[in-house]
Motif scaffolding. Structure first.
Motif, mmCIF file in Angstrom:
data_model
loop_
_atom_site.group_PDB
_atom_site.id
_atom_site.type_symbol
_atom_site.label_atom_id
_atom_site.label_comp_id
_atom_site.label_asym_id
_atom_site.label_seq_id
_atom_site.Cartn_x
_atom_site.Cartn_y
_atom_site.Cartn_z
ATOM 1 N N LYS A 93 -7.171 2.989 -1.142
ATOM 2 C CA LYS A 93 -8.147 3.140 -2.222
ATOM 3 C C LYS A 93 -9.126 4.265 -1.933
ATOM 4 O O LYS A 93 -9.489 5.040 -2.818
ATOM 5 C CB LYS A 93 -8.899 1.814 -2.436
ATOM 6 C CG LYS A 93 -9.905 1.880 -3.572
ATOM 7 C CD LYS A 93 -10.556 0.529 -3.796
ATOM 8 C CE LYS A 93 -11.545 0.598 -4.964
ATOM 9 N NZ LYS A 93 -12.199 -0.709 -5.218
ATOM 10 N N LEU B 161 -4.749 -1.394 2.314
ATOM 11 C CA LEU B 161 -5.055 -1.233 0.896
ATOM 12 C C LEU B 161 -6.404 -0.560 0.710
ATOM 13 O O LEU B 161 -6.580 0.280 -0.189
ATOM 14 C CB LEU B 161 -5.040 -2.594 0.204
ATOM 15 C CG LEU B 161 -3.689 -3.306 0.110
ATOM 16 C CD1 LEU B 161 -3.858 -4.729 -0.366
ATOM 17 C CD2 LEU B 161 -2.740 -2.541 -0.807
ATOM 18 N N LEU C 27 -4.073 -1.666 -7.635
ATOM 19 C CA LEU C 27 -4.674 -1.683 -6.303
ATOM 20 C C LEU C 27 -5.955 -2.512 -6.294
ATOM 21 O O LEU C 27 -6.174 -3.337 -5.390
ATOM 22 C CB LEU C 27 -4.958 -0.251 -5.856
ATOM 23 C CG LEU C 27 -5.589 -0.061 -4.474
ATOM 24 C CD1 LEU C 27 -4.734 -0.696 -3.392
ATOM 25 C CD2 LEU C 27 -5.800 1.422 -4.197
ATOM 26 N N ALA D 74 0.829 -1.204 0.000
ATOM 27 C CA ALA D 74 0.000 0.000 0.000
ATOM 28 C C ALA D 74 0.863 1.254 0.000
ATOM 29 O O ALA D 74 0.603 2.217 -0.747
ATOM 30 C CB ALA D 74 -0.926 -0.003 1.220
#
Length: 265
Positions: free
Chosen positions: A261, A257, A115, A86
């Motif tokens: 996002k 992660l 991602l 990440a």
């Protein structure tokens, strides 16, 4: 991992119940054998060496603690890999501002695709082949992004070429490294020999427990049920640490992660 489980990953979640049922069955066999001996011989003529039983229980506890420690270490490594991935994506994403506008837009889109792919690649896998396919897709996309960044670096504005070489290029190399290492660590599991040995020890412990209760006429099924529950929960914890994408909450394991996002959207 056993070939049958590799083709049926969803069965892993039932492994703790299998272990508990197996121990219960062997405990019953031990109790039946002890009852047979006490019926055939006088109870006083049968001696149970508590020291020998304690030695087997101690060895079982040692192997169980070793397996748990190993699983915990594997989980920490995988969790660290998620955080590193990440962070690597975020660094490259921010540093694409040093490139031409068109290249920046293209690479940012590719990073967002990476991602999304990373979040979905290991979700609801049914076989090990699906896991390997997801890993290969991630590796392919990472290589493509690396090539795109290398090409875009050649056409970067002259005033920012130094920043591209000193900041973006190392960050891109780091991204490639963390994803390669993460792919390797994701497949790291304890040797099957250890799991089989632990299973054997616990089954032998179950036989001894049932046998001792029958011979000493000290049947305590309440403690037996507690023991079985603790063993089942213990194996559930070990398997969850070893297979976080299958047995742990999706949000908990991928929270870094998912936060990334959300911040980039």
């Amino acid at each position: 991992m056993h070939p049958f489980l590799e083709s049926n990953l969803e069965l892993i979640k039932y492994a703790p119940a299998f272990f508990a049922v197996s121990i219960c069955l062997f405990m019953g066999l031990g109790w039946l054998f002890g009852s047979y001996r006490t019926g055939k011989h006088r109870t006083k003529s049968i001696v149970v060496r508590d020291s020998l039983a304690a030695a087997i229980y101690g060895m079982s506890a040692l192997v169980l603690s070793f397996t748990f420690s190993n699983a915990s270490n594997h989980y920490d490594i995988r969790n660290e890999a998620v955080r590193s991935q990440a962070n690597a994506i975020k660094e490259v994403y921010l540093s694409t501002s040093y490139l031409q506008a068109a290249d920046e837009k293209l690479i940012k889109k590719s990073l967002l695709d990476l991602l999304d792919l990373r979040l979905s690649a290991y979700q609801d896998n049914k076989t090990i082949n699906e896991v390997n396919l997801g890993t290969e897709k991630i590796s392919t996309l990472v290589r493509q992004i690396n090539e795109d960044v290398a090409k875009a670096s050649l056409s970067a504005p002259a005033s920012k070429k130094y920043l591209v070489g000193e900041i973006l290029a190392p960050q891109m190399r780091n991204l490639v490294t963390v994803f390669d290492v993460g792919a390797v660590k994701f497949k790291s599991h304890p040797p099957q020999l250890v799991i089989h040995f632990l299973y054997l020890l616990l089954c032998i412990g179950g036989v001894l427990s049932g046998y001792t209760m029958a011979v000493k006429n000290e049947t305590d099924w309440f403690m037996a049920v507690i023991y079985l529950l603790m063993m089942g929960i213990g194996f559930q914890v070990i398997l969850s640490l070893e297979n976080p994408t299958l047995l742990m909450p999706y949000v908990e394991f991928n929270k870094d992660l998912l936060h990334l996002k959300e911040s980039l959207s």
